[in-house]
Scaffold this motif. Structure first.
Motif, mmCIF file in Angstrom:
data_model
loop_
_atom_site.group_PDB
_atom_site.id
_atom_site.type_symbol
_atom_site.label_atom_id
_atom_site.label_comp_id
_atom_site.label_asym_id
_atom_site.label_seq_id
_atom_site.Cartn_x
_atom_site.Cartn_y
_atom_site.Cartn_z
ATOM 1 N N THR A 66 1.193 -1.003 -0.238
ATOM 2 C CA THR A 66 0.302 0.094 0.341
ATOM 3 C C THR A 66 1.128 1.383 -0.150
ATOM 4 N N ASP A 67 0.070 2.196 -0.843
ATOM 5 C CA ASP A 67 1.089 3.377 -0.852
ATOM 6 C C ASP A 67 -0.031 4.543 -1.106
ATOM 7 N N ALA A 68 0.351 5.491 0.000
ATOM 8 C CA ALA A 68 -0.878 6.292 0.706
ATOM 9 C C ALA A 68 0.416 7.352 -0.343
ATOM 10 N N GLY A 84 -5.880 2.550 -7.947
ATOM 11 C CA GLY A 84 -5.950 3.380 -7.379
ATOM 12 C C GLY A 84 -4.621 4.316 -7.940
ATOM 13 N N GLY A 86 -4.923 7.122 -5.946
ATOM 14 C CA GLY A 86 -4.551 8.195 -4.439
ATOM 15 C C GLY A 86 -3.794 7.327 -4.062
ATOM 16 N N THR A 87 -4.567 6.497 -3.138
ATOM 17 C CA THR A 87 -3.500 5.327 -2.733
ATOM 18 C C THR A 87 -3.947 4.178 -3.433
ATOM 19 N N THR A 89 -2.640 0.350 -4.128
ATOM 20 C CA THR A 89 -2.749 -1.138 -4.226
ATOM 21 C C THR A 89 -2.127 -2.058 -5.084
ATOM 22 N N ASN A 117 7.142 10.565 0.825
ATOM 23 C CA ASN A 117 6.572 8.662 0.490
ATOM 24 C C ASN A 117 6.839 7.947 1.514
#
Length: 186
Positions: A66-68, A84, A86-87, A89, A117
């Motif tokens: 996961t990378d927001a 995704g 914005g976030t 996955t 990040n």
């Protein structure tokens, strides 16, 4: 209870149930994050390379990255299997012990400054070392250079030229009259 014949019955039976405790499988998942280029100019592509590794000892299942995305970036693209904007996955699924997987994520910073990040990885098995389940990259964003100044690109042509001369010899004087049409192509 007495037994006939003068003796007694002795029962020294001992019953025990021994079970082997089975430890749940452990998989030490780790993630790293590299940004390039750093620094980057606002409006240009910034590429994050995420590497997920299973340090074992067991195979990992249900692996998810996961990378927001940080504020101040626009999503451009990500590797297959991820979704995704914005976030982001990435459902990696299974990752064998000792195996690694690389994910490429591209964004465009929108303004000068700095961004951080953060990325994380998780799986279904117990993780013996959660300290390596997150990673961070700090990127410097430079202001784009100003556009080059506008320079004129002039061209033109003469039309309806008329030459008038007076005098003779070294005292001869000529005049040109006409129309010059100028155009700026810049």
């Amino acid at each position: 209870q007495p037994v006939r014949g003068g003796g007694s019955l002795i029962n020294d039976a001992f019953v025990a149930k021994i079970t082997d405790a089975v430890a749940p499988p452990e998989a030490d998942l780790a993630v790293s994050l590299v940004d390039a280029p750093d620094p980057v100019t606002a409006g240009q592509n910034l590429t994050y390379t995420l590497t997920v590794t299973n340090n074992g000892p067991a195979n990992a299942t249900g692996v998810t990255v996961t990378d927001a995305l940080p504020v101040g970036v626009s999503f451009v693209s990500v590797s297959a299997g991820c979704s995704g904007s914005g976030t982001v996955t990435c459902n990696v699924g299974n990752l064998a012990s000792g195996a690694s997987l690389t994910i490429t994520l591209v964004v465009q910073p929108t303004a000068a400054g700095g961004i951080s990040n953060f990325v994380s990885v998780s799986g279904s098995e117990t993780d013996s070392n959660t300290a390596n389940n997150t990673a961070m990259a700090v990127t410097t964003i430079n202001t784009p250079p100003p556009p080059p100044p506008l320079r004129p690109d002039l061209t033109g042509s003469w039309s309806m030229l008329k030459q008038t001369c007076t005098g003779t010899g070294v005292k001869k004087k000529c005049t040109l009259k006409g129309t010059f049409e100028a155009r700026n192509l810049g």
